[in-house]
Write a protein that holds these residues in place. Sequence first.
Motif, PDB file in Angstrom:
ATOM      1  N   ALA A  16       0.834  -1.208   0.000  1.00 13.36           N
ATOM      2  CA  ALA A  16       0.000   0.000   0.000  1.00 13.36           C
ATOM      3  C   ALA A  16       0.869   1.259   0.000  1.00 13.36           C
ATOM      4  N   ALA A  17       2.037   1.174   0.627  1.00  7.02           N
ATOM      5  CA  ALA A  17       2.964   2.309   0.661  1.00  7.02           C
ATOM      6  C   ALA A  17       3.822   2.377  -0.605  1.00  7.02           C
ATOM      7  N   ARG A  18       3.645   1.401  -1.498  1.00  4.17           N
ATOM      8  CA  ARG A  18       4.387   1.329  -2.753  1.00  4.17           C
ATOM      9  C   ARG A  18       5.902   1.280  -2.525  1.00  4.17           C
ATOM     10  N   LEU A  19       6.293   0.443  -1.566  1.00  2.98           N
ATOM     11  CA  LEU A  19       7.702   0.236  -1.271  1.00  2.98           C
ATOM     12  C   LEU A  19       8.099  -1.178  -1.675  1.00  2.98           C
ATOM     13  N   THR A  20       9.314  -1.330  -2.145  1.00  5.61           N
ATOM     14  CA  THR A  20       9.838  -2.670  -2.390  1.00  5.61           C
ATOM     15  C   THR A  20      10.350  -3.222  -1.059  1.00  5.61           C
ATOM     16  N   GLN A  21      10.596  -4.510  -1.035  1.00  6.64           N
ATOM     17  CA  GLN A  21      11.174  -5.110   0.164  1.00  6.64           C
ATOM     18  C   GLN A  21      12.536  -4.504   0.450  1.00  6.64           C
ATOM     19  N   ALA A  22      13.318  -4.258  -0.583  1.00  2.00           N
ATOM     20  CA  ALA A  22      14.644  -3.656  -0.413  1.00  2.00           C
ATOM     21  C   ALA A  22      14.538  -2.245   0.163  1.00  2.00           C
ATOM     22  N   GLU A  23      13.588  -1.461  -0.327  1.00  2.00           N
ATOM     23  CA  GLU A  23      13.414  -0.085   0.158  1.00  2.00           C
ATOM     24  C   GLU A  23      13.000  -0.083   1.624  1.00  2.00           C
ATOM     25  N   LEU A  24      12.069  -0.961   1.986  1.00  2.00           N
ATOM     26  CA  LEU A  24      11.628  -1.030   3.379  1.00  2.00           C
ATOM     27  C   LEU A  24      12.775  -1.494   4.267  1.00  2.00           C
ATOM     28  N   GLY A  25      13.532  -2.468   3.805  1.00  2.00           N
ATOM     29  CA  GLY A  25      14.675  -2.932   4.572  1.00  2.00           C
ATOM     30  C   GLY A  25      15.692  -1.834   4.803  1.00  2.00           C
ATOM     31  N   LYS A  26      15.995  -1.081   3.757  1.00  5.86           N
ATOM     32  CA  LYS A  26      16.968   0.014   3.877  1.00  5.86           C
ATOM     33  C   LYS A  26      16.481   1.064   4.874  1.00  5.86           C
ATOM     34  N   THR A  27      15.206   1.397   4.789  1.00  7.72           N
ATOM     35  CA  THR A  27      14.623   2.376   5.709  1.00  7.72           C
ATOM     36  C   THR A  27      14.722   1.905   7.159  1.00  7.72           C
ATOM     37  N   CYS A  28      14.565   0.603   7.360  1.00 14.68           N
ATOM     38  CA  CYS A  28      14.562   0.041   8.715  1.00 14.68           C
ATOM     39  C   CYS A  28      15.932  -0.460   9.163  1.00 14.68           C
ATOM     40  N   GLY A  29      16.913  -0.395   8.280  1.00 13.05           N
ATOM     41  CA  GLY A  29      18.260  -0.801   8.643  1.00 13.05           C
ATOM     42  C   GLY A  29      18.490  -2.302   8.649  1.00 13.05           C
ATOM     43  N   VAL A  30      17.705  -3.030   7.841  1.00  7.94           N
ATOM     44  CA  VAL A  30      17.884  -4.479   7.723  1.00  7.94           C
ATOM     45  C   VAL A  30      17.934  -4.863   6.252  1.00  7.94           C
ATOM     46  N   SER A  31      18.270  -6.100   5.976  1.00 10.67           N
ATOM     47  CA  SER A  31      18.365  -6.575   4.601  1.00 10.67           C
ATOM     48  C   SER A  31      16.985  -6.860   4.003  1.00 10.67           C
TER      49      SER A  31
END
Length: 70
Positions: A16-31
């Motif tokens: 819903a936020a139109r984020l990829t898994q990689a983008e969400l991981g980067k934002t949260c500091g995880v892979s």
Amino acid sequence: MANALRTNAVREFRKAARLTQAELGKTCGVSRQSIVSVEGGDYAPSVYLALELAKALHTTVEALFVEEER
């Protein structure tokens, strides 16, 4: 708790936020792999990561992670 099924809505909120898994991981500091594992229910995130996910997805931990009766 033995009769509860743990589920999460991370994938739905992320899409819903139109984020990829990689983008969400980067934002949260995880892979990206960590996000894949959380979304698949294979990995229970730490409290810190759960809070970071909720912040990144503009929601609450309670909205992301629920326990349902079997």
